[in-house]
Design an enzyme around this catalytic site. Sequence first.
Site, short mmCIF file in Angstrom:
data_model
loop_
_atom_site.label_atom_id
_atom_site.label_comp_id
_atom_site.label_asym_id
_atom_site.label_seq_id
_atom_site.Cartn_x
_atom_site.Cartn_y
_atom_site.Cartn_z
N GLU A 182 1.08 -1.20 0.01
CA GLU A 182 -0.09 -0.19 0.06
C GLU A 182 0.85 1.20 -0.10
O GLU A 182 1.81 1.30 0.57
CB GLU A 182 -1.10 -0.07 1.17
CG GLU A 182 -1.71 1.03 1.57
CD GLU A 182 -2.88 1.28 0.59
OE1 GLU A 182 -2.35 1.42 -0.56
OE2 GLU A 182 -3.96 1.57 0.95
N ASP A 183 0.44 2.39 -0.69
CA ASP A 183 1.35 3.48 -0.69
C ASP A 183 1.31 4.14 0.56
O ASP A 183 2.16 4.73 1.31
CB ASP A 183 0.82 4.47 -2.00
CG ASP A 183 -0.69 4.70 -1.82
OD1 ASP A 183 -1.48 3.90 -1.12
OD2 ASP A 183 -1.08 5.69 -2.59
N ASP B 256 -3.57 5.98 6.02
CA ASP B 256 -4.36 7.33 6.54
C ASP B 256 -5.35 7.13 7.56
O ASP B 256 -4.97 6.95 8.76
CB ASP B 256 -4.97 8.16 5.25
CG ASP B 256 -5.37 9.44 5.64
OD1 ASP B 256 -5.15 9.82 7.05
OD2 ASP B 256 -5.78 10.42 4.78
N PHE C 98 -1.00 16.26 3.58
CA PHE C 98 -1.42 15.55 2.24
C PHE C 98 -0.07 15.57 1.43
O PHE C 98 0.47 16.55 1.25
CB PHE C 98 -2.45 16.13 1.58
CG PHE C 98 -3.10 15.32 0.23
CD1 PHE C 98 -4.09 14.44 0.49
CD2 PHE C 98 -2.49 15.39 -1.02
CE1 PHE C 98 -4.53 13.67 -0.18
CE2 PHE C 98 -3.08 14.61 -2.16
CZ PHE C 98 -3.90 13.77 -1.67
N ARG D 225 2.24 11.89 -9.98
CA ARG D 225 2.66 10.54 -9.55
C ARG D 225 4.05 10.26 -9.96
O ARG D 225 4.70 9.45 -9.51
CB ARG D 225 1.67 9.18 -10.05
CG ARG D 225 0.23 9.54 -9.69
CD ARG D 225 -0.24 8.28 -10.46
NE ARG D 225 -2.04 8.22 -10.35
CZ ARG D 225 -2.55 7.86 -9.00
NH1 ARG D 225 -1.90 7.63 -7.86
NH2 ARG D 225 -3.89 8.22 -8.97
P1 XMP Z 1 -7.19 5.49 4.38
O1 XMP Z 1 -7.78 6.65 4.89
O2 XMP Z 1 -8.21 4.42 3.94
O3 XMP Z 1 -6.59 6.03 3.12
O4 XMP Z 1 -6.05 4.95 5.21
C1 XMP Z 1 -5.70 5.27 2.08
C2 XMP Z 1 -5.86 5.94 0.92
O5 XMP Z 1 -6.20 7.37 0.67
C3 XMP Z 1 -5.34 7.92 -0.16
N1 XMP Z 1 -4.43 8.81 0.51
C4 XMP Z 1 -3.63 9.65 0.08
N2 XMP Z 1 -3.23 9.92 -1.21
N3 XMP Z 1 -1.83 11.52 -0.66
C5 XMP Z 1 -2.18 10.75 -1.59
O6 XMP Z 1 -2.11 10.96 -2.85
C6 XMP Z 1 -2.16 11.35 0.43
O7 XMP Z 1 -1.67 12.20 1.47
C7 XMP Z 1 -3.19 10.71 1.04
N4 XMP Z 1 -3.74 10.16 2.16
C8 XMP Z 1 -4.47 9.02 1.74
C9 XMP Z 1 -4.63 6.75 -1.02
O8 XMP Z 1 -4.97 6.62 -2.11
C10 XMP Z 1 -4.52 5.73 -0.04
O9 XMP Z 1 -4.58 4.39 -0.57
MG MG Z 2 -4.95 8.38 -4.47
#
Ligand code: XMP
Ligand code: MG
Length: 182
Positions: free
Chosen positions: A105-106, A109, A158, A171
């Site tokens: 996972e990237d 959050d 962010f 990206r």
């Molecule tokens: P959750 O809230 O489900 O979020 O843990 C995970 C997904 O939300 C996106 N995300 C971000 N994408 N910059 C981004 O480009 C950020 O700072 C960010 N914070 C959340 C992302 O797609 C991630 O998989």
């Molecule tokens: Mg995204």
Amino acid sequence: MIGAVTDPTAGEPLIDAGQISARVSELGDEISADYEGRAPVLLITLKGAFVFASDLLRELRPDTDPRVEFVRASSYGDDIVSSGSLRLVGPDPPSVHDQDVLILEDILDTGRTLTALKARIRTLGARSVEIAALLVKDRPIPERPRPRYVGFHIPDVFVVGYGLDYAQRYRHLPDVRVLEAP
Ligand code: XMP
Ligand code: MG
């Protein structure tokens, strides 16, 4: 949704390309050792994790013998805060049944994405499910899933770059940068 953002390519990155590649290499060593002889399924979450995953894959020892699968986990819209509903597409159930699955996972959050994804993978009969997250946002959410492997802990900002986007932009940046509303 915000109408405009500052240019994230101006100024210094939060995490530079050298730091990322050094850390990804360490993660590759750790994962290769932990999954020795288990031929794990690396489950890449699209789109954000594709850059992290492609670098990490090539840091695994050849005998790790991973399988590569993809899942599309997206919340709707281009907001910089998590929006309400989540959509999960994939993976094919047979590809994870009885397998040791490592989700790539990237960014973690709120944890909503990974909570839903982990539950789905368990339902599909995986032998084990772990998470490798490039970034973990520092947020006081006790019930978030805990990644077994973490690249970097970052503040609650962010970020874009190295696969992460804002409205599908940025990206391609080789480093991780903060995106701010002006
Ligand atoms: P959750 O809230 O489900 O979020 O843990 C995970 C997904 O939300 C996106 N995300 C971000 N994408 N910059 C981004 O480009 C950020 O700072 C960010 N914070 C959340 C992302 O797609 C991630 O998989
Ligand atoms: Mg995204």
